[in-house]
Enzyme design. Sequence first.
Site, PDB file in Angstrom:
ATOM      1  N   LYS A 144      -7.150  -4.962  -2.978  1.00 18.55           N
ATOM      2  CA  LYS A 144      -7.926  -5.492  -1.850  1.00 18.55           C
ATOM      3  C   LYS A 144      -8.839  -4.412  -1.285  1.00 18.55           C
ATOM      4  O   LYS A 144      -8.563  -3.235  -1.416  1.00 18.55           O
ATOM      5  CB  LYS A 144      -6.971  -6.008  -0.770  1.00 18.55           C
ATOM      6  N   ASP A 149       0.785  -1.250   0.000  1.00 19.57           N
ATOM      7  CA  ASP A 149       0.000   0.000   0.000  1.00 19.57           C
ATOM      8  C   ASP A 149       0.817   1.301   0.000  1.00 19.57           C
ATOM      9  O   ASP A 149       0.480   2.236   0.755  1.00 19.57           O
ATOM     10  CB  ASP A 149      -0.984   0.012   1.193  1.00 19.57           C
ATOM     11  N   HIS A 177     -10.880   0.768  -2.758  1.00 20.42           N
ATOM     12  CA  HIS A 177     -12.238   0.761  -2.202  1.00 20.42           C
ATOM     13  C   HIS A 177     -13.261   1.452  -3.096  1.00 20.42           C
ATOM     14  O   HIS A 177     -12.983   2.542  -3.626  1.00 20.42           O
ATOM     15  CB  HIS A 177     -12.258   1.511  -0.860  1.00 20.42           C
ATOM     16  N   ASP A 222      -4.616  -0.782  -1.830  1.00 22.05           N
ATOM     17  CA  ASP A 222      -5.912  -0.631  -1.165  1.00 22.05           C
ATOM     18  C   ASP A 222      -6.850  -0.018  -2.211  1.00 22.05           C
ATOM     19  O   ASP A 222      -6.485   0.963  -2.879  1.00 22.05           O
ATOM     20  CB  ASP A 222      -5.708   0.314   0.032  1.00 22.05           C
ATOM     21  N   HIS A 258     -17.572   2.566   0.478  1.00 16.95           N
ATOM     22  CA  HIS A 258     -17.066   1.423   1.252  1.00 16.95           C
ATOM     23  C   HIS A 258     -17.474   1.523   2.724  1.00 16.95           C
ATOM     24  O   HIS A 258     -17.460   2.609   3.312  1.00 16.95           O
ATOM     25  CB  HIS A 258     -15.533   1.355   1.141  1.00 16.95           C
ATOM     26  N   HIS A 285     -10.759   6.969   1.622  1.00 11.60           N
ATOM     27  CA  HIS A 285      -9.386   6.864   1.116  1.00 11.60           C
ATOM     28  C   HIS A 285      -9.305   5.787   0.042  1.00 11.60           C
ATOM     29  O   HIS A 285     -10.137   4.882  -0.001  1.00 11.60           O
ATOM     30  CB  HIS A 285      -8.413   6.514   2.264  1.00 11.60           C
ATOM     31  N   CYS A 336      -2.144  -2.724   7.646  1.00 11.69           N
ATOM     32  CA  CYS A 336      -2.017  -3.653   6.514  1.00 11.69           C
ATOM     33  C   CYS A 336      -0.729  -4.467   6.536  1.00 11.69           C
ATOM     34  O   CYS A 336      -0.740  -5.640   6.156  1.00 11.69           O
ATOM     35  CB  CYS A 336      -2.195  -2.899   5.203  1.00 11.69           C
TER      36      CYS A 336
HETATM   37  C1  VGL Z   1      -4.775   0.694   5.657  1.00  8.19           C
HETATM   38  C2  VGL Z   1      -6.364   1.588   7.014  1.00  8.19           C
HETATM   39  C3  VGL Z   1      -7.321   1.461   6.042  1.00  8.19           C
HETATM   40  C4  VGL Z   1      -3.350   0.282   5.485  1.00  8.19           C
HETATM   41  C5  VGL Z   1      -5.722   0.524   4.668  1.00  8.19           C
HETATM   42  O1  VGL Z   1      -2.872   0.213   4.327  1.00  8.19           O
HETATM   43  O2  VGL Z   1      -2.672   0.038   6.512  1.00  8.19           O
HETATM   44  N1  VGL Z   1      -5.105   1.200   6.827  1.00  8.19           N
HETATM   45  N2  VGL Z   1      -6.980   0.934   4.866  1.00  8.19           N
HETATM   46 ZN    ZN Z   2      -8.397   0.984   3.322  1.00 11.61          ZN
END
Ligand code: VGL
Ligand code: ZN
Length: 197
Positions: free
Chosen positions: A106, A8, A48, A46, A52, A81, A151
């Site tokens: 994901k 990410d 979404h 990430d 979401h 996000h 993550c």
């Molecule tokens: C993440 C919060 C929400 C991450 C992803 O990449 O750690 N954290 N979505």
């Molecule tokens: Zn996320």
Amino acid sequence: MSALIVIDVQNDFCPGGALAVPEGDQIVSGINALMAEAEAVVLTQDWHPADHSSFASQHAGQEPYGMIEMPYGPQVLWPDHCVIGSEGAAFHEELDTDRAEMVIRKGFRRAIDSYSAFFENDHKTPTGLEGYLRARGITKLTMAGLATDFCVAFSAIDAAKLGFDVTVRMDLCRAIDLNGSLDKAKQDMAQAGVTLA
Ligand code: VGL
Ligand code: ZN
């Protein structure tokens, strides 16, 4: 065979982004150097839909960083996000994405969040990454990226539980650190048999 899993490294998790991780951009050049030497490289993203269920904006009366109970367990609510196709969901522009052989997305199902690169937050729904790695004969994983305590930790713990030999490059990760989540993540990773380097 080994692989580097880069978690990410996206604009929304870097300074100026919607869910900015402090110093999130400072790991990019180190990750590029590691990618250059890796046997195989996988990036996660990430990804979404705009509505979401992990977004506080979808829950009346809720603020970002609060908690709710979802059918699969407790869930932190986040600012909107990494919306599919947005600039915030794009990789950091200095990340050398050309080196990656696989990009795994994901969190694309509205009703369930997915921190881990292996399973969604119900700890059951697979992303397909395990099968990909096994099919390539990869048994050893190094992980780096954002965020250490969400993550990265969820991915590392799932990988260790699946029997992969996992090292997290803590110097090439940065954390959100919400209510002690970084300390807890370090403990949980160590307990799962993850090497913290
Ligand atoms: C993440 C919060 C929400 C991450 C992803 O990449 O750690 N954290 N979505
Ligand atoms: Zn996320």
